[in-house]
Design a protein around this motif. Structure first.
Motif, PDB file in Angstrom:
ATOM      1  N   PHE A 361     -25.023 -14.033  21.268  1.00 16.37           N
ATOM      2  CA  PHE A 361     -25.411 -15.245  20.528  1.00 16.37           C
ATOM      3  C   PHE A 361     -25.285 -16.499  21.393  1.00 16.37           C
ATOM      4  O   PHE A 361     -26.025 -17.470  21.185  1.00 16.37           O
ATOM      5  CB  PHE A 361     -24.595 -15.368  19.242  1.00 16.37           C
ATOM      6  CG  PHE A 361     -25.154 -14.526  18.113  1.00 16.37           C
ATOM      7  CD1 PHE A 361     -26.175 -15.008  17.313  1.00 16.37           C
ATOM      8  CD2 PHE A 361     -24.678 -13.246  17.886  1.00 16.37           C
ATOM      9  CE1 PHE A 361     -26.716 -14.231  16.289  1.00 16.37           C
ATOM     10  CE2 PHE A 361     -25.199 -12.462  16.865  1.00 16.37           C
ATOM     11  CZ  PHE A 361     -26.226 -12.952  16.068  1.00 16.37           C
ATOM     12  N   ALA A 362     -24.367 -16.466  22.361  1.00 18.83           N
ATOM     13  CA  ALA A 362     -24.303 -17.585  23.308  1.00 18.83           C
ATOM     14  C   ALA A 362     -25.593 -17.658  24.121  1.00 18.83           C
ATOM     15  O   ALA A 362     -26.103 -18.760  24.415  1.00 18.83           O
ATOM     16  CB  ALA A 362     -23.094 -17.424  24.223  1.00 18.83           C
ATOM     17  N   ALA A 363     -26.139 -16.503  24.486  1.00 17.02           N
ATOM     18  CA  ALA A 363     -27.408 -16.475  25.223  1.00 17.02           C
ATOM     19  C   ALA A 363     -28.557 -16.983  24.345  1.00 17.02           C
ATOM     20  O   ALA A 363     -29.477 -17.662  24.835  1.00 17.02           O
ATOM     21  CB  ALA A 363     -27.687 -15.052  25.706  1.00 17.02           C
ATOM     22  N   LYS A 404     -19.871  -2.458  10.510  1.00 17.09           N
ATOM     23  CA  LYS A 404     -19.065  -3.287  11.412  1.00 17.09           C
ATOM     24  C   LYS A 404     -19.958  -4.169  12.278  1.00 17.09           C
ATOM     25  O   LYS A 404     -19.738  -5.389  12.375  1.00 17.09           O
ATOM     26  CB  LYS A 404     -18.197  -2.408  12.306  1.00 17.09           C
ATOM     27  CG  LYS A 404     -17.369  -3.212  13.314  1.00 17.09           C
ATOM     28  CD  LYS A 404     -16.647  -2.297  14.298  1.00 17.09           C
ATOM     29  CE  LYS A 404     -15.956  -3.122  15.375  1.00 17.09           C
ATOM     30  NZ  LYS A 404     -15.306  -2.262  16.394  1.00 17.09           N
ATOM     31  N   GLY A 405     -20.968  -3.578  12.903  1.00 10.92           N
ATOM     32  CA  GLY A 405     -21.864  -4.359  13.746  1.00 10.92           C
ATOM     33  C   GLY A 405     -22.642  -5.375  12.932  1.00 10.92           C
ATOM     34  O   GLY A 405     -22.843  -6.525  13.362  1.00 10.92           O
ATOM     35  N   LEU A 406     -23.099  -4.986  11.731  1.00  9.55           N
ATOM     36  CA  LEU A 406     -23.822  -5.921  10.864  1.00  9.55           C
ATOM     37  C   LEU A 406     -22.946  -7.116  10.508  1.00  9.55           C
ATOM     38  O   LEU A 406     -23.381  -8.274  10.558  1.00  9.55           O
ATOM     39  CB  LEU A 406     -24.262  -5.172   9.603  1.00  9.55           C
ATOM     40  CG  LEU A 406     -25.032  -5.960   8.540  1.00  9.55           C
ATOM     41  CD1 LEU A 406     -26.091  -5.087   7.885  1.00  9.55           C
ATOM     42  CD2 LEU A 406     -24.079  -6.469   7.450  1.00  9.55           C
ATOM     43  N   HIS A 407     -21.690  -6.831  10.134  1.00 10.05           N
ATOM     44  CA  HIS A 407     -20.785  -7.922   9.766  1.00 10.05           C
ATOM     45  C   HIS A 407     -20.542  -8.866  10.946  1.00 10.05           C
ATOM     46  O   HIS A 407     -20.536 -10.093  10.783  1.00 10.05           O
ATOM     47  CB  HIS A 407     -19.455  -7.359   9.278  1.00 10.05           C
ATOM     48  CG  HIS A 407     -18.385  -8.406   9.161  1.00 10.05           C
ATOM     49  ND1 HIS A 407     -18.441  -9.438   8.246  1.00 10.05           N
ATOM     50  CD2 HIS A 407     -17.244  -8.592   9.880  1.00 10.05           C
ATOM     51  CE1 HIS A 407     -17.374 -10.219   8.389  1.00 10.05           C
ATOM     52  NE2 HIS A 407     -16.630  -9.731   9.381  1.00 10.05           N
ATOM     53  N   ALA A 408     -20.350  -8.305  12.123  1.00 12.24           N
ATOM     54  CA  ALA A 408     -20.087  -9.145  13.295  1.00 12.24           C
ATOM     55  C   ALA A 408     -21.289 -10.036  13.604  1.00 12.24           C
ATOM     56  O   ALA A 408     -21.135 -11.214  13.958  1.00 12.24           O
ATOM     57  CB  ALA A 408     -19.750  -8.262  14.495  1.00 12.24           C
ATOM     58  N   CYS A 409     -22.487  -9.497  13.458  1.00 16.27           N
ATOM     59  CA  CYS A 409     -23.691 -10.314  13.690  1.00 16.27           C
ATOM     60  C   CYS A 409     -23.806 -11.409  12.636  1.00 16.27           C
ATOM     61  O   CYS A 409     -24.140 -12.564  12.938  1.00 16.27           O
ATOM     62  CB  CYS A 409     -24.929  -9.430  13.665  1.00 16.27           C
ATOM     63  SG  CYS A 409     -25.082  -8.337  15.091  1.00 16.27           S
ATOM     64  N   CYS A 410     -23.541 -11.044  11.379  1.00 11.44           N
ATOM     65  CA  CYS A 410     -23.595 -12.046  10.303  1.00 11.44           C
ATOM     66  C   CYS A 410     -22.569 -13.147  10.549  1.00 11.44           C
ATOM     67  O   CYS A 410     -22.862 -14.338  10.375  1.00 11.44           O
ATOM     68  CB  CYS A 410     -23.330 -11.388   8.949  1.00 11.44           C
ATOM     69  SG  CYS A 410     -24.685 -10.357   8.351  1.00 11.44           S
ATOM     70  N   ASP A 411     -21.377 -12.764  10.941  1.00  7.33           N
ATOM     71  CA  ASP A 411     -20.319 -13.747  11.173  1.00  7.33           C
ATOM     72  C   ASP A 411     -20.716 -14.726  12.266  1.00  7.33           C
ATOM     73  O   ASP A 411     -20.525 -15.950  12.132  1.00  7.33           O
ATOM     74  CB  ASP A 411     -19.029 -13.011  11.557  1.00  7.33           C
ATOM     75  CG  ASP A 411     -17.837 -13.942  11.633  1.00  7.33           C
ATOM     76  OD1 ASP A 411     -17.645 -14.736  10.694  1.00  7.33           O
ATOM     77  OD2 ASP A 411     -17.098 -13.875  12.633  1.00  7.33           O
ATOM     78  N   ALA A 412     -21.297 -14.215  13.334  1.00  9.43           N
ATOM     79  CA  ALA A 412     -21.730 -15.095  14.428  1.00  9.43           C
ATOM     80  C   ALA A 412     -22.872 -15.999  13.987  1.00  9.43           C
ATOM     81  O   ALA A 412     -22.942 -17.183  14.348  1.00  9.43           O
ATOM     82  CB  ALA A 412     -22.153 -14.249  15.627  1.00  9.43           C
ATOM     83  N   ALA A 413     -23.799 -15.450  13.197  1.00  8.47           N
ATOM     84  CA  ALA A 413     -24.954 -16.239  12.768  1.00  8.47           C
ATOM     85  C   ALA A 413     -24.564 -17.300  11.747  1.00  8.47           C
ATOM     86  O   ALA A 413     -25.057 -18.440  11.800  1.00  8.47           O
ATOM     87  CB  ALA A 413     -26.025 -15.321  12.187  1.00  8.47           C
ATOM     88  N   VAL A 414     -23.677 -16.951  10.820  1.00  9.58           N
ATOM     89  CA  VAL A 414     -23.335 -17.882   9.737  1.00  9.58           C
ATOM     90  C   VAL A 414     -22.716 -19.160  10.266  1.00  9.58           C
ATOM     91  O   VAL A 414     -23.012 -20.264   9.787  1.00  9.58           O
ATOM     92  CB  VAL A 414     -22.410 -17.186   8.717  1.00  9.58           C
ATOM     93  CG1 VAL A 414     -21.766 -18.212   7.784  1.00  9.58           C
ATOM     94  CG2 VAL A 414     -23.196 -16.160   7.908  1.00  9.58           C
ATOM     95  N   SER A 415     -21.843 -19.052  11.259  1.00 10.36           N
ATOM     96  CA  SER A 415     -21.243 -20.271  11.818  1.00 10.36           C
ATOM     97  C   SER A 415     -22.315 -21.183  12.397  1.00 10.36           C
ATOM     98  O   SER A 415     -22.200 -22.410  12.344  1.00 10.36           O
ATOM     99  CB  SER A 415     -20.214 -19.900  12.892  1.00 10.36           C
ATOM    100  OG  SER A 415     -20.847 -19.228  13.981  1.00 10.36           O
ATOM    101  N   ARG A 416     -23.364 -20.602  12.917  1.00  9.58           N
ATOM    102  CA  ARG A 416     -24.478 -21.392  13.455  1.00  9.58           C
ATOM    103  C   ARG A 416     -25.357 -21.942  12.334  1.00  9.58           C
ATOM    104  O   ARG A 416     -25.843 -23.065  12.404  1.00  9.58           O
ATOM    105  CB  ARG A 416     -25.301 -20.533  14.427  1.00  9.58           C
ATOM    106  CG  ARG A 416     -24.553 -20.252  15.733  1.00  9.58           C
ATOM    107  CD  ARG A 416     -25.104 -19.082  16.503  1.00  9.58           C
ATOM    108  NE  ARG A 416     -24.527 -19.004  17.853  1.00  9.58           N
ATOM    109  CZ  ARG A 416     -23.341 -18.475  18.112  1.00  9.58           C
ATOM    110  NH1 ARG A 416     -22.601 -17.964  17.139  1.00  9.58           N
ATOM    111  NH2 ARG A 416     -22.877 -18.447  19.354  1.00  9.58           N
ATOM    112  N   PHE A 417     -25.561 -21.142  11.280  1.00 13.34           N
ATOM    113  CA  PHE A 417     -26.334 -21.611  10.139  1.00 13.34           C
ATOM    114  C   PHE A 417     -25.711 -22.868   9.531  1.00 13.34           C
ATOM    115  O   PHE A 417     -26.409 -23.818   9.165  1.00 13.34           O
ATOM    116  CB  PHE A 417     -26.405 -20.534   9.052  1.00 13.34           C
ATOM    117  CG  PHE A 417     -27.248 -19.342   9.403  1.00 13.34           C
ATOM    118  CD1 PHE A 417     -28.235 -19.418  10.368  1.00 13.34           C
ATOM    119  CD2 PHE A 417     -27.042 -18.134   8.759  1.00 13.34           C
ATOM    120  CE1 PHE A 417     -29.009 -18.306  10.683  1.00 13.34           C
ATOM    121  CE2 PHE A 417     -27.809 -17.023   9.057  1.00 13.34           C
ATOM    122  CZ  PHE A 417     -28.789 -17.106  10.026  1.00 13.34           C
TER     123      PHE A 417
END
Length: 537
Positions: A361-363, A404-417
């Motif tokens: 997500f940094a990329a 687990k992978g879905l949650h981690a992606c959601c967590d990273a995206a939500v902070s950006r949303f």
């Protein structure tokens, strides 16, 4: 006690006659098209028209002259044009010539109370003067009144004056509205006729066009003389923009003398809501709102994810083509998108590893400045295996990716949303959750977890303007089905009501809809692509 009971129908002719008599041509009563867009959805009668029937009390004393001293009314339910009402009046003698009364108007259809009233009157010993012909003008107003259209924010300290004259012609018109067989128009009380003008004050001036008259009270210190110029004055004393209600003081004066004082209350209805014009829809609402948006498609190197990435790019989005092992496929997909005029960035990530997700997500941030839409499409595999042969490690392996992978992606995206004022998450489940098939226990278990996760996350993110939804496809013809014999897949397609399986583009289209501005009002829901078979959403 004197009791009077009558039934009558509020006809269109009576409504029009009352409007001519009082000058109250309020659109709610006289304009069917306007009334159709009101809270009542139809033309309704002036409340004062039905209230005027209280004048029929005089019929009980044909040799006495009835003059009202106080009148109070409350309009509790609308009276549609054509409604039949039952009026019950109970009059009780007091000291001397004074009587008090109570009255109720109820619907003959549903029994609901439309109006309640109370007041007092005196019975003068002389008989009312008989008038055998209509004389003079019948409208009580001395000059026409233009209907105002005030909102609640425009009425603070507003005032209105209505010059009027009670003539025998006006009393004759009122007598006709009251019905009955008595021809003596002067038997109608001038005080009652003047009270009818409170309807004009509310319906034409304070507030005017958008008024719903709710209640009033008025007290006469003296009788209103015939054929004398008079004035009804109103001034707003209380206004609530929040509840859209108005209270106004009323005063009747004649020849410099104050004859009556009172109060009126009304609701100020909001203006009819304007619908979007065709031009506005064409200009602002035909597109999907995805132009320039950043869409991250997890699991985009083949099948549904690949098709979705291409569709998003062709809709104007900047697409991140995520892959795990399919590097060459992801590069080819990104190149194809670029060749077609779109923008795509292939990026690798093992979504089971939180450190890799952070770098991923940094990329995305570095390349596109953030993310607007996240599509979680990754899955471990679809190889059938009997439950008896499954071990806990098998379930964990699938959950590592699907949950687990879905949650981690959601967590990273939500902070950006949250920093961008909102976003969209589209997760993928399966019709097999509600219609299980043999050999897919770990896959169905993982997808069941995705359903619960999606719904709970949608609730968590309501106030952050993040919509979280599910696409739930039936069997879709991608290479995920490689472990299933081709003949079996063909036979399944033929057995369906539509005679076919789903195609990846159909699933991608559902994803695009949920990512678009067209679905801004939808969250925690699922689009089931079931080809007309159970389960139904």
């Amino acid at each position: 006690m004197q009791e009077t009971v009558e039934t009558f129908t509020v006809t269109s002719a009576l409504v029009d006659g009352f409007a001519r008599l009082t000058g109250d041509h309020n659109a709610l009563h006289t304009d069917a098209e306007f009334a159709r867009k009101s809270r009542f959805r139809q033309r309704v009668a002036h409340g004062m028209l039905a209230f005027a029937r209280i004048g029929r009390l005089a019929d009980a004393w044909p040799d006495r002259w009835l003059r009202f001293r106080t009148l109070e009314g409350r309009f509790t339910n609308p009276v549609p044009v054509g409604a039949a009402l039952r009026l019950e009046v109970r009059a009780t003698p007091q000291a001397g010539q004074l009587w008090t009364f109570e009255a109720d108007w109820t619907s003959e259809v549903d029994g609901l109370t439309a109006i309640t009233a109370s007041g007092s009157f005196v019975l003068l010993p002389e008989a009312p003067p008989a008038v055998t012909a209509v004389e003079g003008r019948s409208c009580l107003l001395l000059e026409p009144v233009e209907e105002a259209d005030h909102g609640a924010d425009e009425l603070a300290e507003a005032r209105a004056d209505l010059p009027f004259r009670i003539t025998t012609g006006g009393l004759a018109a009122l007598a006709r509205l009251l019905g009955g067989d008595r021809p003596a128009s002067a038997s109608c009380c001038p005080n009652l006729a003047a009270t009818m003008l409170l309807s004009t004050l509310v319906g034409m001036r304070l507030p005017g066009r958008r008024a719903t008259f709710t209640d009033f009270r008025i007290a006469f210190e003296d009788d209103l003389p015939l054929d004398a110029p008079a004035r009804l004055e109103g001034s707003v004393t209380k206004l609530s923009a929040a509840s859209e209600t108005l209270t106004a003081q009323a005063r009747i004066a004649c020849g410099g003398q104050e004859l009556a004082t009172g109060e009126v209350r009304s609701v100020i209805n909001p203006r009819p809501r304007a619908m979007l014009s065709a031009a506005e829809i064409r200009e602002r609402h035909l597109g999907h709102g995805l132009e320039g948006k950043v869409v991250v498609v997890i699991g985009a190197s083949r099948g549904i994810g690949e098709t979705a990435a291409k569709l998003f790019a062709m809709a104007g989005a900047r697409v991140v083509v995520h892959y795990f092992r399919g590097r060459s496929d992801a590069l080819a997909i990104a190149a194809e998108i670029a060749e077609a005029g779109g923008t795509a960035l292939p990026l690798a990530c093992d979504i089971r590893e939180e450190a890799e997700i952070a770098r991923f997500f940094a990329a995305v941030d570095s390349a596109f400045g953030g993310v607007d839409v996240l599509v979680n499409n990754a899955v471990m595999d679809f190889r059938p295996k009997p439950v008896s042969e499954l071990r806990w490690a098998d379930y964990l392996g699938e959950l590592e990716v699907s949950l687990k992978g879905l949650h981690a992606c959601c967590d990273a995206a939500v902070s950006r949303f949250k920093s961008r004022g909102g976003g969209k998450i589209i997760n993928v489940s399966s019709v097999a959750v509600d219609q299980p098939v043999r050999g897919q226990s770990k896959y169905i278990t993982a997808k069941s977890a995705v359903v619960g996760y999606t719904r709970s996350l949608a609730v968590e993110l309501l106030k952050d303007n993040v919509q979280v939804n599910l696409v739930v496809p039936a069997m879709t013809e991608t290479d995920l089905l490689a472990s299933i014999p081709s003949d079996f897949i063909r036979r399944m397609a033929k057995a369906r009501g539509m005679g076919r399986n789903l195609q990846p583009i159909e699933v991608a289209q559902a994803m695009l809809y949920l990512a678009s501005c067209w679905s801004d009002a939808i969250t925690g829901q699922q689009i089931v692509l079931n080809l007309g078979e159970p389960p139904f959403a």
